[in-house]
Design a protein around this motif. Structure first.
Motif, PDB file in Angstrom:
ATOM      1  N   PHE A 116      -7.780  -5.221  -3.787  1.00  0.00           N
ATOM      2  CA  PHE A 116      -6.679  -5.744  -2.978  1.00  0.00           C
ATOM      3  C   PHE A 116      -7.101  -5.969  -1.547  1.00  0.00           C
ATOM      4  O   PHE A 116      -7.799  -5.149  -0.953  1.00  0.00           O
ATOM      5  N   ARG A 117      -6.661  -7.110  -1.004  1.00  0.00           N
ATOM      6  CA  ARG A 117      -6.908  -7.470   0.389  1.00  0.00           C
ATOM      7  C   ARG A 117      -5.553  -7.526   1.111  1.00  0.00           C
ATOM      8  O   ARG A 117      -4.500  -7.555   0.477  1.00  0.00           O
ATOM      9  N   LYS A 118      -5.606  -7.579   2.433  1.00  0.00           N
ATOM     10  CA  LYS A 118      -4.369  -7.730   3.206  1.00  0.00           C
ATOM     11  C   LYS A 118      -3.713  -9.045   2.813  1.00  0.00           C
ATOM     12  O   LYS A 118      -4.389 -10.059   2.640  1.00  0.00           O
ATOM     13  N   ALA A 119      -2.392  -9.016   2.718  1.00  0.00           N
ATOM     14  CA  ALA A 119      -1.655 -10.245   2.375  1.00  0.00           C
ATOM     15  C   ALA A 119      -1.361 -11.027   3.631  1.00  0.00           C
ATOM     16  O   ALA A 119      -1.271 -10.477   4.715  1.00  0.00           O
TER      17      ALA A 119
ATOM     18  N   THR B  99     -10.310   4.440  -1.969  1.00  0.00           N
ATOM     19  CA  THR B  99      -9.491   4.051  -3.108  1.00  0.00           C
ATOM     20  C   THR B  99      -8.061   3.951  -2.603  1.00  0.00           C
ATOM     21  O   THR B  99      -7.625   4.771  -1.793  1.00  0.00           O
ATOM     22  N   ILE B 100      -7.341   2.937  -3.069  1.00  0.00           N
ATOM     23  CA  ILE B 100      -5.956   2.762  -2.629  1.00  0.00           C
ATOM     24  C   ILE B 100      -5.017   2.783  -3.825  1.00  0.00           C
ATOM     25  O   ILE B 100      -5.410   2.498  -4.955  1.00  0.00           O
ATOM     26  N   LEU B 101      -3.778   3.143  -3.548  1.00  0.00           N
ATOM     27  CA  LEU B 101      -2.710   3.108  -4.534  1.00  0.00           C
ATOM     28  C   LEU B 101      -1.749   2.024  -4.085  1.00  0.00           C
ATOM     29  O   LEU B 101      -1.186   2.093  -2.982  1.00  0.00           O
ATOM     30  N   VAL B 102      -1.593   1.011  -4.934  1.00  0.00           N
ATOM     31  CA  VAL B 102      -0.744  -0.137  -4.621  1.00  0.00           C
ATOM     32  C   VAL B 102       0.485  -0.094  -5.519  1.00  0.00           C
ATOM     33  O   VAL B 102       0.370   0.082  -6.732  1.00  0.00           O
ATOM     34  N   GLU B 103       1.662  -0.244  -4.915  1.00  0.00           N
ATOM     35  CA  GLU B 103       2.878  -0.423  -5.694  1.00  0.00           C
ATOM     36  C   GLU B 103       3.065  -1.928  -5.864  1.00  0.00           C
ATOM     37  O   GLU B 103       3.332  -2.646  -4.901  1.00  0.00           O
ATOM     38  N   LEU B 104       2.840  -2.389  -7.091  1.00  0.00           N
ATOM     39  CA  LEU B 104       2.973  -3.814  -7.365  1.00  0.00           C
ATOM     40  C   LEU B 104       4.418  -4.261  -7.191  1.00  0.00           C
ATOM     41  O   LEU B 104       5.350  -3.478  -7.406  1.00  0.00           O
ATOM     42  N   GLU B 105       4.613  -5.526  -6.845  1.00  0.00           N
ATOM     43  CA  GLU B 105       5.945  -6.100  -6.693  1.00  0.00           C
ATOM     44  C   GLU B 105       6.804  -5.848  -7.931  1.00  0.00           C
ATOM     45  O   GLU B 105       8.006  -5.642  -7.837  1.00  0.00           O
ATOM     46  N   GLU B 106       6.167  -5.841  -9.093  1.00  0.00           N
ATOM     47  CA  GLU B 106       6.878  -5.656 -10.359  1.00  0.00           C
ATOM     48  C   GLU B 106       7.175  -4.186 -10.671  1.00  0.00           C
ATOM     49  O   GLU B 106       7.835  -3.887 -11.661  1.00  0.00           O
ATOM     50  N   GLY B 107       6.652  -3.256  -9.839  1.00  0.00           N
ATOM     51  CA  GLY B 107       6.983  -1.854  -9.994  1.00  0.00           C
ATOM     52  C   GLY B 107       5.855  -0.883 -10.289  1.00  0.00           C
ATOM     53  O   GLY B 107       5.834   0.203  -9.723  1.00  0.00           O
ATOM     54  N   PRO B 108       4.921  -1.209 -11.192  1.00  0.00           N
ATOM     55  CA  PRO B 108       3.873  -0.229 -11.515  1.00  0.00           C
ATOM     56  C   PRO B 108       2.988   0.115 -10.324  1.00  0.00           C
ATOM     57  O   PRO B 108       2.807  -0.698  -9.412  1.00  0.00           O
TER      58      PRO B 108
ATOM     59  N   LEU C  54       0.852  -1.184   0.000  1.00  0.00           N
ATOM     60  CA  LEU C  54       0.000   0.000   0.000  1.00  0.00           C
ATOM     61  C   LEU C  54       0.893   1.241   0.000  1.00  0.00           C
ATOM     62  O   LEU C  54       1.740   1.410   0.873  1.00  0.00           O
ATOM     63  N   ALA C  55       0.724   2.077  -1.020  1.00  0.00           N
ATOM     64  CA  ALA C  55       1.540   3.290  -1.141  1.00  0.00           C
ATOM     65  C   ALA C  55       0.797   4.519  -0.617  1.00  0.00           C
ATOM     66  O   ALA C  55       1.409   5.427  -0.056  1.00  0.00           O
ATOM     67  N   SER C  56      -0.529   4.547  -0.811  1.00  0.00           N
ATOM     68  CA  SER C  56      -1.339   5.681  -0.377  1.00  0.00           C
ATOM     69  C   SER C  56      -2.810   5.301  -0.463  1.00  0.00           C
ATOM     70  O   SER C  56      -3.153   4.241  -0.992  1.00  0.00           O
TER      71      SER C  56
ATOM     72  N   THR D  77      -1.869   1.304   6.444  1.00  0.00           N
ATOM     73  CA  THR D  77      -0.571   1.888   6.749  1.00  0.00           C
ATOM     74  C   THR D  77       0.284   1.818   5.486  1.00  0.00           C
ATOM     75  O   THR D  77       0.161   0.880   4.694  1.00  0.00           O
ATOM     76  N   VAL D  78       1.123   2.820   5.307  1.00  0.00           N
ATOM     77  CA  VAL D  78       2.035   2.814   4.155  1.00  0.00           C
ATOM     78  C   VAL D  78       2.942   1.593   4.267  1.00  0.00           C
ATOM     79  O   VAL D  78       3.474   1.288   5.330  1.00  0.00           O
ATOM     80  N   GLY D  79       3.060   0.874   3.170  1.00  0.00           N
ATOM     81  CA  GLY D  79       3.900  -0.318   3.127  1.00  0.00           C
ATOM     82  C   GLY D  79       3.178  -1.606   3.485  1.00  0.00           C
ATOM     83  O   GLY D  79       3.762  -2.690   3.395  1.00  0.00           O
TER      84      GLY D  79
END
Length: 136
Positions: free
Chosen positions: A133-136, A85-94, A64-66, A109-111
């Motif tokens: 996206f759900r909590k991992a 709405t959430i902003l996710v930084e994918l493992e691959e970068g986008p 989670l980025a924001s 929380t961020v991260g």
């Protein structure tokens, strides 16, 4: 039952994205020339200009980025207020904009590690599977 949602973007490239989500896969365009991953959909690689793009399967994991909470009724009662709405930084970068699934803004929380899942939705064009996206 499918959730009612605002109309999604359709057309060249976008239709392919939705075909993959219908199969339960998060795939984004990847440049075969330089390996850059593109999102949102592009006609040519923004890094090298190549039009040689393929649909690469993403892991579906990210952080989670924001996030943002909307309290105005932009969709005329289609979504219950407030909605997140959430902003996710994918493992691959986008970076990928989505909705949280199964957790509230008080838990964000961020991260925070998250993973993609798909929920049945419906817009004016028909039913589709929406990546959330759900909590991992």
């Amino acid at each position: 039952m499918a959730e009612k949602r605002p109309d999604r973007t359709l057309g060249p490239g976008h239709d392919t994205f939705w075909e993959w989500t219908a199969r339960g896969e998060l795939r984004l365009q990847s440049c075969t020339a330089c390996g850059e991953i593109a999102w949102p959909v592009v006609k040519a690689c923004e890094a090298c200009g190549s039009a040689e793009l393929e649909w690469a399967r993403m892991s579906g994991r990210g952080a989670l980025a924001s996030w943002c909470t909307f309290e105005r009724d932009y969709y005329r009662g289609l979504l219950p207020l407030p909605w997140d709405t959430i902003l996710v930084e994918l493992e691959e970068g986008p970076l990928f904009i989505a909705n949280p699934h199964g957790f509230a803004r008080e838990e964000m929380t961020v991260g925070m590690p998250v993973e993609v899942t798909f929920i049945p939705c419906e817009d004016q064009a028909g039913t589709f599977m929406l990546p959330v996206f759900r909590k991992a």
